[in-house]
Design a protein around this motif. Structure first.
Motif, PDB file in Angstrom:
ATOM      1  N   VAL A 142       0.846  -1.199   0.000  1.00 50.84           N
ATOM      2  CA  VAL A 142       0.000   0.000   0.000  1.00 50.84           C
ATOM      3  C   VAL A 142       0.882   1.250   0.000  1.00 50.84           C
ATOM      4  N   HIS A 143       1.856   1.270   0.877  1.00 53.07           N
ATOM      5  CA  HIS A 143       2.742   2.438   1.000  1.00 53.07           C
ATOM      6  C   HIS A 143       3.530   2.672  -0.282  1.00 53.07           C
ATOM      7  N   LYS A 144       3.981   1.593  -0.895  1.00 54.24           N
ATOM      8  CA  LYS A 144       4.734   1.686  -2.154  1.00 54.24           C
ATOM      9  C   LYS A 144       3.874   2.306  -3.256  1.00 54.24           C
ATOM     10  N   ASN A 145       2.591   2.007  -3.246  1.00 52.83           N
ATOM     11  CA  ASN A 145       1.695   2.477  -4.299  1.00 52.83           C
ATOM     12  C   ASN A 145       1.151   3.880  -4.085  1.00 52.83           C
ATOM     13  N   ILE A 146       0.906   4.270  -2.826  1.00 55.35           N
ATOM     14  CA  ILE A 146       0.308   5.599  -2.627  1.00 55.35           C
ATOM     15  C   ILE A 146       1.151   6.538  -1.771  1.00 55.35           C
ATOM     16  N   GLY A 147       2.200   6.009  -1.113  1.00 53.29           N
ATOM     17  CA  GLY A 147       3.124   6.854  -0.367  1.00 53.29           C
ATOM     18  C   GLY A 147       2.549   7.455   0.895  1.00 53.29           C
ATOM     19  N   PRO A 148       3.352   8.288   1.568  1.00 53.60           N
ATOM     20  CA  PRO A 148       2.913   8.942   2.804  1.00 53.60           C
ATOM     21  C   PRO A 148       2.103  10.203   2.498  1.00 53.60           C
ATOM     22  N   GLY A 149       1.516  10.773   3.550  1.00 56.12           N
ATOM     23  CA  GLY A 149       0.887  12.084   3.431  1.00 56.12           C
ATOM     24  C   GLY A 149      -0.606  12.113   3.190  1.00 56.12           C
ATOM     25  N   LEU A 150      -1.252  10.954   3.252  1.00 54.78           N
ATOM     26  CA  LEU A 150      -2.703  10.908   3.055  1.00 54.78           C
ATOM     27  C   LEU A 150      -3.410  10.679   4.392  1.00 54.78           C
ATOM     28  N   LEU A 151      -4.720  10.766   4.364  1.00 50.92           N
ATOM     29  CA  LEU A 151      -5.505  10.530   5.576  1.00 50.92           C
ATOM     30  C   LEU A 151      -5.517   9.048   5.939  1.00 50.92           C
ATOM     31  N   GLU A 152      -5.670   8.781   7.229  1.00 51.94           N
ATOM     32  CA  GLU A 152      -5.738   7.407   7.708  1.00 51.94           C
ATOM     33  C   GLU A 152      -6.845   6.611   7.015  1.00 51.94           C
ATOM     34  N   SER A 153      -7.968   7.256   6.752  1.00 51.63           N
ATOM     35  CA  SER A 153      -9.093   6.561   6.112  1.00 51.63           C
ATOM     36  C   SER A 153      -8.731   6.027   4.727  1.00 51.63           C
ATOM     37  N   VAL A 154      -7.857   6.709   4.026  1.00 48.90           N
ATOM     38  CA  VAL A 154      -7.403   6.247   2.704  1.00 48.90           C
ATOM     39  C   VAL A 154      -6.583   4.967   2.864  1.00 48.90           C
ATOM     40  N   TYR A 155      -5.669   4.977   3.816  1.00 43.20           N
ATOM     41  CA  TYR A 155      -4.849   3.783   4.061  1.00 43.20           C
ATOM     42  C   TYR A 155      -5.709   2.614   4.533  1.00 43.20           C
ATOM     43  N   HIS A 156      -6.723   2.918   5.322  1.00 38.50           N
ATOM     44  CA  HIS A 156      -7.637   1.878   5.811  1.00 38.50           C
ATOM     45  C   HIS A 156      -8.313   1.178   4.621  1.00 38.50           C
ATOM     46  N   LYS A 157      -8.861   1.957   3.718  1.00 37.24           N
ATOM     47  CA  LYS A 157      -9.533   1.373   2.536  1.00 37.24           C
ATOM     48  C   LYS A 157      -8.553   0.561   1.691  1.00 37.24           C
ATOM     49  N   CYS A 158      -7.363   1.108   1.487  1.00 38.94           N
ATOM     50  CA  CYS A 158      -6.362   0.409   0.679  1.00 38.94           C
ATOM     51  C   CYS A 158      -5.898  -0.882   1.361  1.00 38.94           C
ATOM     52  N   MET A 159      -5.740  -0.845   2.687  1.00 42.07           N
ATOM     53  CA  MET A 159      -5.358  -2.058   3.415  1.00 42.07           C
ATOM     54  C   MET A 159      -6.440  -3.122   3.313  1.00 42.07           C
ATOM     55  N   MET A 160      -7.695  -2.717   3.400  1.00 37.91           N
ATOM     56  CA  MET A 160      -8.781  -3.693   3.258  1.00 37.91           C
ATOM     57  C   MET A 160      -8.711  -4.364   1.889  1.00 37.91           C
ATOM     58  N   LYS A 161      -8.469  -3.572   0.858  1.00 39.03           N
ATOM     59  CA  LYS A 161      -8.381  -4.128  -0.498  1.00 39.03           C
ATOM     60  C   LYS A 161      -7.184  -5.065  -0.609  1.00 39.03           C
ATOM     61  N   GLU A 162      -6.037  -4.635  -0.094  1.00 38.70           N
ATOM     62  CA  GLU A 162      -4.821  -5.449  -0.193  1.00 38.70           C
ATOM     63  C   GLU A 162      -4.947  -6.754   0.591  1.00 38.70           C
ATOM     64  N   LEU A 163      -5.532  -6.694   1.784  1.00 42.76           N
ATOM     65  CA  LEU A 163      -5.747  -7.916   2.558  1.00 42.76           C
ATOM     66  C   LEU A 163      -6.695  -8.862   1.822  1.00 42.76           C
ATOM     67  N   SER A 164      -7.728  -8.305   1.207  1.00 46.25           N
ATOM     68  CA  SER A 164      -8.660  -9.129   0.430  1.00 46.25           C
ATOM     69  C   SER A 164      -7.953  -9.792  -0.748  1.00 46.25           C
ATOM     70  N   LEU A 165      -7.119  -9.038  -1.442  1.00 44.91           N
ATOM     71  CA  LEU A 165      -6.370  -9.595  -2.569  1.00 44.91           C
ATOM     72  C   LEU A 165      -5.462 -10.736  -2.132  1.00 44.91           C
ATOM     73  N   ARG A 166      -4.973 -10.644  -0.917  1.00 45.52           N
ATOM     74  CA  ARG A 166      -4.084 -11.680  -0.374  1.00 45.52           C
ATOM     75  C   ARG A 166      -4.854 -12.780   0.354  1.00 45.52           C
ATOM     76  N   GLU A 167      -6.184 -12.695   0.315  1.00 44.09           N
ATOM     77  CA  GLU A 167      -7.073 -13.684   0.933  1.00 44.09           C
ATOM     78  C   GLU A 167      -6.815 -13.835   2.435  1.00 44.09           C
ATOM     79  N   ILE A 168      -6.596 -12.700   3.080  1.00 43.36           N
ATOM     80  CA  ILE A 168      -6.435 -12.666   4.535  1.00 43.36           C
ATOM     81  C   ILE A 168      -7.768 -12.184   5.118  1.00 43.36           C
TER      82      ILE A 168
END
Length: 135
Positions: free
Chosen positions: A20-46
Motif C-alpha cells: 500500500v505504501h509503495k503504491n500511494i506513499g505517505p501524506g494521506l488521511l488514515e481513512s485512505v490507508y484503511h480502505k487500501c489495506m482492506m483491499k490489499e488484505l482481500s487480494l491476499r485472501e487474509i
C-alpha cells in the motif's frame, strides 16, 4: 494458534502495508490507508473485520462500547493504522487495550506517514497471552 502462525501472519500483514505504501506513499488521511489495506488484505485472501466494535465484559455483562479497532485480522491480530508524525503513548495504550479486551496475544501498529514503512512505520506488540502459545 502458534507463535509461528502469528509471526507468519504479521509478516503477511506487513507485506500488505508495504505494498500500500509503495503504491500511494505517505501524506494521506488514515481513512485512505484503511480502505487500501482492506483491499490489499482481500487480494491476499487474509480474513479480517473492519472497525470491529470491541465488547466490554464486566461482571458477566456485556457493556456498550464505542471502542473500534481498525482491523481485526484472522480473529487473532489487532491492526491499528495511523497516519501521524509520531506514535505517542495513547496510541500504544489503545492498541494494548484492544488486545486485552479481544483476548488476542498480538497487535500491530502501522504508521503510513513515514518514508520507509518497514524500518520506521511498523511495530509489533505482544501481551501476556503470547508467552503461553506453542512455538
Amino acid at each position: 494458534m502458534t507463535k509461528k502462525y502469528l509471526t507468519d501472519l504479521v509478516y503477511q500483514v506487513n507485506g500488505a502495508a508495504i505494498e500500500v505504501h509503495k503504491n500511494i506513499g505517505p501524506g494521506l488521511l488514515e481513512s485512505v490507508y484503511h480502505k487500501c489495506m482492506m483491499k490489499e488484505l482481500s487480494l491476499r485472501e487474509i480474513n479480517f473485520q473492519s472497525e470491529l466494535i470491541i465488547p466490554i465484559e464486566y461482571k458477566g455483562l456485556e457493556l456498550e462500547s464505542d471502542l473500534k479497532c481498525d482491523l481485526f485480522i484472522e480473529e487473532c491480530l489487532v491492526l491499528e493504522l495511523k497516519a501521524v508524525d509520531k506514535i505517542i503513548p495513547i496510541h500504544i495504550a489503545k492498541l494494548m487495550s484492544y488486545m486485552k479486551l479481544l483476548n488476542t496475544p498480538i497487535g500491530l501498529m502501522i504508521n503510513f506517514n513515514v518514508t520507509n514503512i518497514y524500518h520506521e512505520g511498523q511495530k509489533t506488540y505482544i501481551n501476556e497471552l503470547y508467552r503461553w502459545l506453542e512455538d
